[in-house]
Design an enzyme around this catalytic site. Structure first.
Site, PDB file in Angstrom:
ATOM      1  N   GLU A   1       1.005  -1.275  -0.269  1.00  0.00           N
ATOM      2  CA  GLU A   1      -0.032   0.216  -0.349  1.00  0.00           C
ATOM      3  C   GLU A   1       1.057   1.320   0.523  1.00  0.00           C
ATOM      4  O   GLU A   1       1.517   1.407   0.926  1.00  0.00           O
ATOM      5  CB  GLU A   1      -1.000  -0.147   1.120  1.00  0.00           C
ATOM      6  CG  GLU A   1      -2.290   1.282   1.293  1.00  0.00           C
ATOM      7  CD  GLU A   1      -2.755   0.815   2.018  1.00  0.00           C
ATOM      8  OE1 GLU A   1      -3.376  -0.196   2.244  1.00  0.00           O
ATOM      9  OE2 GLU A   1      -3.824   2.033   2.899  1.00  0.00           O
TER      10      GLU A   1
ATOM     11  N   PHE B   1      -0.732   6.490  -2.400  1.00  0.00           N
ATOM     12  CA  PHE B   1      -2.169   6.926  -3.135  1.00  0.00           C
ATOM     13  C   PHE B   1      -3.451   5.701  -3.156  1.00  0.00           C
ATOM     14  O   PHE B   1      -4.691   5.778  -3.150  1.00  0.00           O
ATOM     15  CB  PHE B   1      -1.875   6.742  -4.493  1.00  0.00           C
ATOM     16  CG  PHE B   1      -0.845   7.988  -5.057  1.00  0.00           C
ATOM     17  CD1 PHE B   1      -1.001   9.234  -4.558  1.00  0.00           C
ATOM     18  CD2 PHE B   1       0.010   7.730  -5.626  1.00  0.00           C
ATOM     19  CE1 PHE B   1      -0.793  10.420  -4.908  1.00  0.00           C
ATOM     20  CE2 PHE B   1       1.416   9.052  -5.827  1.00  0.00           C
ATOM     21  CZ  PHE B   1       0.234   9.635  -6.274  1.00  0.00           C
ATOM     22  N   GLY B   2      -3.294   4.497  -2.463  1.00  0.00           N
ATOM     23  CA  GLY B   2      -3.913   3.416  -2.349  1.00  0.00           C
ATOM     24  C   GLY B   2      -3.107   2.004  -2.347  1.00  0.00           C
ATOM     25  O   GLY B   2      -1.473   2.352  -2.309  1.00  0.00           O
ATOM     26  N   GLU B   3      -3.953   1.389  -3.220  1.00  0.00           N
ATOM     27  CA  GLU B   3      -2.885  -0.015  -2.560  1.00  0.00           C
ATOM     28  C   GLU B   3      -2.086  -0.695  -3.894  1.00  0.00           C
ATOM     29  O   GLU B   3      -2.500  -0.187  -5.465  1.00  0.00           O
ATOM     30  CB  GLU B   3      -3.995  -1.920  -2.922  1.00  0.00           C
ATOM     31  CG  GLU B   3      -5.007  -0.959  -1.304  1.00  0.00           C
ATOM     32  CD  GLU B   3      -5.958  -2.190  -1.480  1.00  0.00           C
ATOM     33  OE1 GLU B   3      -5.938  -2.522  -2.281  1.00  0.00           O
ATOM     34  OE2 GLU B   3      -6.571  -2.409   0.020  1.00  0.00           O
TER      35      GLU B   3
ATOM     36  N   LYS C   1      -1.064   0.130  -9.799  1.00  0.00           N
ATOM     37  CA  LYS C   1      -1.122   0.841  -8.603  1.00  0.00           C
ATOM     38  C   LYS C   1      -2.116   2.028  -9.030  1.00  0.00           C
ATOM     39  O   LYS C   1      -2.461   2.657  -9.732  1.00  0.00           O
ATOM     40  CB  LYS C   1       0.247   1.851  -8.295  1.00  0.00           C
ATOM     41  CG  LYS C   1       0.719   2.985  -7.054  1.00  0.00           C
ATOM     42  CD  LYS C   1       1.723   3.706  -7.506  1.00  0.00           C
ATOM     43  CE  LYS C   1       2.372   3.357  -7.428  1.00  0.00           C
ATOM     44  NZ  LYS C   1       3.909   4.134  -6.661  1.00  0.00           N
TER      45      LYS C   1
ATOM     46  N   ASP D   1      14.174  11.285  -2.944  1.00  0.00           N
ATOM     47  CA  ASP D   1      13.756  10.136  -1.865  1.00  0.00           C
ATOM     48  C   ASP D   1      14.408   8.675  -2.103  1.00  0.00           C
ATOM     49  O   ASP D   1      13.624   7.598  -1.605  1.00  0.00           O
ATOM     50  CB  ASP D   1      12.354  10.213  -1.462  1.00  0.00           C
ATOM     51  CG  ASP D   1      11.795   9.761  -0.649  1.00  0.00           C
ATOM     52  OD1 ASP D   1      12.757   9.481   0.457  1.00  0.00           O
ATOM     53  OD2 ASP D   1      10.767   8.869  -0.454  1.00  0.00           O
TER      54      ASP D   1
END
Ligand code: ADP
Length: 842
Positions: A552, A555-557, A589, A698
Site C-alpha cells: 500500500e 495513493f492507495g493499494e 498502483k 527520496d
C-alpha cells in the site's frame, strides 16, 4: 523641524502637480516590495543558487518561484565576506529609511543577517560607506527570519545605487530581503564644495562647525560630496545645542570665521545633475548676533552652464537686519538663470557665518519654505498656493484610488489564473487519453473484499506516512536547533507555514546546483513535465485480473495482476521486458476512489514523470488506465519486493543457515561483492536520472524494488512529484521528511539538488552494506538527528557520521561513503564518478 513638528519642507512641481513632504514624511517604499523596482535593477555580488538570486531579495516577498530571499554564495569567498545586494533606483533619491528581513520561505528558511553595512553611489562609479552621525558603519539587522527591522538613516543619503552588505562570520549563511524608503531627490544637487568648517571657542567651550557627514573628498576644501547642508535637518536657534542626542556643540551647523577669509566672503560651489532653470536658493543660517554670528550681508552668485562661469552674477542683500536671534531661512532670488553649477560668495555679516541647510528651487521643481518660516520676504505661499495644494491633494487621492483598483484587479486575476491552472492540471491527462473503456469491475470488488479500506478512508495522505518511521516531521525538530530556532518562542513561525506545512517552491525541482548549463536544465525539465509527447496508452481495465495485494502506498493499494495481451499491447517493447509469459504479471498502483483533487493531480504527475523515464534500473511504467476511476498505473512487476525487505530477508536466510551460507568463500567478501553489485545498479539508475537533471529526493532502499536475478530498479517518484506540486508533505497540516536520508542543506535550507541525492545515496549504500539491519543513526532520536544536521552546518568537527558497516571495504567507506556526506555540496562526487568508482572496486 524637530523642535517644531509643523515645520517641514514642501516640494511643488508645476506639472504634474505633486506634493512631497520632506524629511519626516519622505518615507515612501521605493519599490522592492511593490515591484516598481524591476528585477534587472536588483543585482548581487554572488548568489547561493538560482533560486536565491538577487531578484528574490525583496522585502515581504515570500512567494514566487524562488527560495524566499537573496542568499550570497559564501563558499565562493571563504576568506573575507564582501557580498552585497545592490539596488539601482534609476535616479537620485533621498533615502531616509531601510528595512531588512531574513529568509522565511513559509517556515523553511533559517537565515538572516544580524548585522550589515550600507554602501551607496550617485553615479555607480564612486561608492561611499554610510555611517551614522556618530561614525558607526554597522547596522543592527534581523533577529529572526520573518520580522522586518527598519533602520532610520540618520543622516539620510542621496543616492541612485544602494548596496546592502551583510556582516557575518564566513562560515554562516545569510539571506536578506530589503526595502528602501524615501522620495525622489528633486533638487538635482549632486555635490557642493565648501571650505572646511572652523572651530569656535565660546567661553572656554570647544564648538565645532565641521561638516561631519560630508561624503566627498575632504582635503583643504570639501569637494564632490553632499553632507549636512543637504541632510534635511536644520539647526536649532542656539547653535551650542543640537537635535542629535550626544552631539558636540555646534554639530547642527557648518561655519566659518571671517579671520581666515581676507576677502570677506566664503565661496560655495553647487553642482547639479543637469542644466536647470533656477528661481531661488534658500539658506538656513544662524543669527546669534550676541555671539558674533549673523546672517550673510550679501550673496553674489555666478552661473555656469558650460565650461566658463558667466560674467554677470546675481547679487542679493537681505533687506532688513532681523532683530530676532532665531535661525532662519534666507531666500536668495536667482532670477530664473540657467546653469548646471552655481558659485555663491556669502559675505560675512559679523565674525561668524553658520549654515545648516541649503535648498534650491529650479525648473519645474520648487522646494518651498517651512510653513512657519518667519521674516522670509519671498514666503507668500499661503494665498497663491492654496489652489495648488488642493490640486495636489486631489491628484494624490486620484493616484491612490488608481493604485487600489490596480491591486484589486491583479488579485482577482491571480485567483482566476490559479483556478484555471488547477483545472488544467486535472483535466490535461484525461483529455489526452480520452477513449472510452468499460468499468474496471474487479478493482472495486477486490478493494472492498481485501480490507474495505477503499471506501472508508477520508484522506489520501492520512493513512500512510504517520505510521512510517522513515519519515519525520521536521519543523518542530528544526526549531530545537538554536541557530535555526530564533523564533522558537513563536512556534508557529519556524519551520512551518501559516497552515503548518512547509512549502517547497515549484522551481526547486529544476534548480539544479550541480549543472553548469542552466539553459539545458530548464529544457530537460520542461520536457519532463510539460507532457507534450506522452506515449503511454490506455490499457483496457477489463483485461486486468487481480491476483494479490502487493502493498500500500500513499495513493492507495498496489496489486499484482495478470494483464491479458499486454505483450501485444506493448508491441515491439515486449522483448525488452525479458518475459514471454502470457498473460503478463504486472503491478497495478491505484488511486483510491475518494482521493481529493490534489492527490489526483499528484498521481497524474507521477504518471507523467515515470512515462518519460526509460532505463534498466528504473521501474518501467507500462500503461495507464485513466479514462475511468479509479486511476491506475501499470508498472512492471518486481518479484522480490522492495530492497529493504529483500535485504532483511537475506539477513534472515544467512542467520538461519540458508543458501547464502552454503556458498564458498568468506561471508564478508562474498557479501560485499554481492551488495556492491546491488549498489552499482542503484547508482546506475541514479546516473540516468542525473543525466536528465532529475532530482529524486527520496532515494532509500525502501524505494528500490528487486526483480528477477536480483535486478534492482529505482521506484517511487512520489516525493519529487509532490515537491514539484509544492505540498507533498501536507498530512493533516503536518510535514514529514525522511530526515535520516537528507543532506544538511535539504533539511535546513529546503534545498534539493543532485548533490543531496548523492548524500541520500551514501545513506542507501550504508543501508545496503548493513543489510538494513537498523535504521540510519538508530542511536539518535529525531531531535538528535536534526541537531547533528546543525553540526554538519557548523562544521566544527562535532558532526556524527554513520559508522563503517562491518563488511564495507575501508576504501569504499573513506573514499566514497564519506565523500557523499561532504559539507560542501560541490565537493560531493557525481553519480557518474560514484558509478566509475564502484565498478572499478568490484
Ligand atoms: P507509493 O509510491 O504510493 O508509496 P509504492 O510504490 O511504494 O507506493 O508501493 C507500495 C508497496 O507496493 C511497495 O513497498 C512494494 O512493496 C509494492 N510495490 C509497488 N510497486 C511494485 C512493483 N512494481 N512490483 C512489486 N511490488 C511493488
Amino acid at each position: 523641524c524637530l523642535k517644531n513638528p509643523r515645520m517641514y519642507f514642501v516640494y511643488f512641481t508645476a506639472a504634474p502637480l505633486c506634493l512631497l513632504v520632506f524629511s519626516e514624511t519622505c518615507r515612501y517604499p521605493l519599490g522592492m516590495t511593490g515591484g516598481q523596482i524591476q528585477d534587472e535593477d536588483i543585482s548581487a555580488s554572488s548568489q547561493w543558487s538560482e533560486s536565491t538570486a538577487a531578484r528574490f531579495g525583496r522585502l515581504d516577498f515570500d512567494t514566487g518561484d524562488g527560495d524566499g530571499a537573496w542568499c550570497p554564495d559564501i563558499m565562493s569567498e571563504p576568506g573575507g565576506f564582501k557580498e552585497y545586494l545592490q539596488v539601482d533606483l534609476r535616479s537620485l533619491h533621498f533615502i531616509t529609511l531601510v528595512g531588512t528581513q531574513g529568509r522565511h520561505a513559509d517556515g523553511m528558511g533559517n537565515e538572516f543577517a544580524q548585522r550589515y553595512r550600507i554602501k551607496y553611489s550617485r553615479d555607480g562609479g564612486s561608492w561611499m560607506g554610510w555611517h551614522d552621525r556618530m561614525g558607526n558603519q554597522v547596522v543592527e539587522g534581523n533577529k529572526n527570519t520573518y520580522d522586518v527591522v527598519l533602520k532610520d538613516l540618520e543622516p539620510p543619503i542621496v543616492a541612485r545605487f544602494v548596496r546592502f552588505m551583510p556582516v557575518t562570520d564566513p562560515s554562516s549563511i545569510v539571506c536578506m530581503r530589503v526595502e528602501l524608503y524615501g522620495c525622489e531627490w528633486l533638487d538635482g544637487l549632486v555635490s557642493y564644495s565648501i571650505p572646511d568648517g572652523h572651530q569656535m571657542i565660546y567661553r572656554g567651550l570647544d564648538v565645532f562647525f565641521n561638516d561631519s557627514v560630508y561624503d566627498g573628498a575632504t582635503a583643504q576644501r570639501l569637494t564632490k560630496g553632499l553632507g549636512q547642508l543637504t541632510d534635511g535637518a536644520w539647526g536649532l536657534d542656539d547653535f551650542l545645542h543640537s537635535h542629535v542626542p550626544g552631539a558636540w556643540p555646534g554639530y547642527d551647523y557648518v561655519g566659518w570665521s571671517n579671520k581666515t577669509f581676507p576677502k570677506g566672503y566664503v565661496e560655495v560651489v553647487f553642482d547639479f545633475d543637469h542644466i536647470r532653470n533656477f528661481t531661488s536658493m534658500k539658506v538656513h543660517c544662524s543669527n546669534m548676533f550676541s555671539r558674533g554670528v549673523r546672517l550673510f550681508r550679501q550673496a553674489t552668485c555666478f552661473f555656469r552652464s558650460e565650461s566658463e562661469w558667466e560674467p554677470d552674477p546675481m547679487t542679493f542683500r537681505p533687506s532688513a537686519e532681523p532683530l530676532s536671534q532665531s535661525g532662519r531661512f534666507v531666500t536668495v532670488p536667482l532670477g530664473d538663470r540657467t546653469a548646471s553649477s552655481i558659485k555663491c560668495r556669502f559675505h560675512f555679516g559679523d565674525q561668524w557665518l553658520l549654515f545648516s541647510e541649503v535648498a534650491f528651487q529650479s525648473g519645474k521643481t520648487i522646494r518651498a519654505l517651512p510653513f512657519t518660516t518667519r521674516e522670509d520676504p519671498t514666503h507668500k505661499v499661503d494665498d497663491s498656493n492654496t489652489k495648488i495644494l488642493i490640486g495636489c491633494l486631489v491628484a494624490i487621492i486620484a493616484i491612490l484610488l488608481t493604485v487600489i483598483v490596480i491591486i484589486l484587479w491583479r488579485q482577482v486575476w491571480q485567483k482566476m489564473l490559479e483556478k484555471a491552472s488547477r483545472r488544467w492540471l486535472d483535466d490535461e491527462l484525461t483529455a489526452r487519453l480520452a477513449a472510452q473503456t468499460q468499468a474496471f469491475s474487479f478493482l472495486r470488488s477486490s478493494q472492498s473484499s481485501e480490507d474495505g479500506s477503499g471506501s472508508g478512508s477520508i484522506s489520501t495522505y492520512e493513512r500512510i506516512y504517520p505510521a512510517c518511521a522513515d519519515y519525520q516531521e521536521p519543523s518542530r525538530l528544526i526549531r530545537k536547533l538554536p541557530e535555526f530556532a530564533e523564533c522558537s518562542g513563536t512556534s508557529s513561525r519556524a519551520g512551518v507555514g501559516s497552515d503548518g506545512a512547509p512549502h517547497y517552491a515549484e522551481a526547486d525541482i529544476i534548480s539544479l546546483q550541480e549543472s553548469s548549463d542552466s539553459g539545458s536544465i530548464t529544457a530537460v525539465n520542461m520536457n519532463l513535465f510539460a507532457g507534450s509527447d506522452l506515449t503511454l496508452r490506455e490499457f483496457p481495465k477489463e483485461k486486468l485480473t487481480f491476483k494479490e495485494k502487493l502493498g500500500e502506498g500513499q495513493f492507495g493499494e498496489v496489486h499484482l495482476c495478470e494483464a491479458e495481451d499486454m505483450q501485444d499491447f506493448l508491441g515491439e517493447d515486449t522483448s525488452t521486458e525479458g518475459s514471454s509469459e502470457s498473460p503478463l504479471l504486472v503491478a497495478v498502483k491505484m488511486l483510491r476512489e475518494d482521493a481529493n483533487k490534489n492527490a489526483r493531480n499528484d498521481f497524474l504527475k507521477e504518471i507523467r514523470i515515470m512515462s518519460r523515464l526509460r532505463d534498466p534500473n528504473i521501474v518501467r511504467l507500462l500503461a495507464v488506465c485513466v479514462d475511468t476511476d479509479p486511476l491506475c498505473m501499470i508498472t512492471e512487476y518486481m518479484e522480490n519486493g522492495d530492497l529493504n525487505q529483500f535485504l532483511c530477508s537475506l539477513r534472515l536466510k544467512t542467520l538461519t543457515g540458508g543458501e547464502a551460507d552454503q556458498q564458498e568463500g568468506s561471508d564478508e567478501v562474498r557479501y560485499s561483492v554481492k551488495l556492491l553489485g546491488m549498489a552499482v545498479q542503484v547508482v546506475s539508475g541514479m546516473k540516468y536520472l542525473s543525466s536528465l537533471n532529475f532530482v529524486h529526493r527520496d532515494l532509500a532502499t525502501r524505494n528500490c524494488l528487486v526483480g528477477k536475478n536480483d535486478t534492482i530498479k529505482i521506484a517511487d517518484f512520489g516525493m519529487s512529484r509532490n515537491l514539484y506540486r509544492g505540498d507533498y508533505f501536507r498530512i493533516q497540516g503536518r510535514a514529514v521528511l525522511p530526515i535520516r536520508w537528507m543532506s544538511w542543506e535539504s533539511i535546513l535550507l529546503g534545498k534539493f539538488t543532485m548533490a543531496s541525492d548523492v548524500w541520500a545515496f551514501g545513506v542507501t549504500l550504508w543501508e545496503i552494506l548493513t543489510l538494513c539491519k537498523e535504521q540510519p543513526y538508530s542511536q539518535l532520536s529525531d531531535e538528535q538527528v536534526i541537531e547533528n544536521t546543525g553540526e554538519f552546518f557548523r562544521n566544527q568537527g562535532k558532526q556524527v557520521y554513520l559508522p563503517k558497516p562491518q563488511c564495507c571495504p575501508d576504501r569504499i567507506y573513506v573514499n566514497l561513503m564519506l565523500s557523499c556526506w561532504r559539507r560542501n555540496a560541490k565537493e560531493r562526487p557525481s553519480f557518474q564518478e560514484i558509478h566509475a568508482q564502484l565498478t572499478e572496486t568490484r
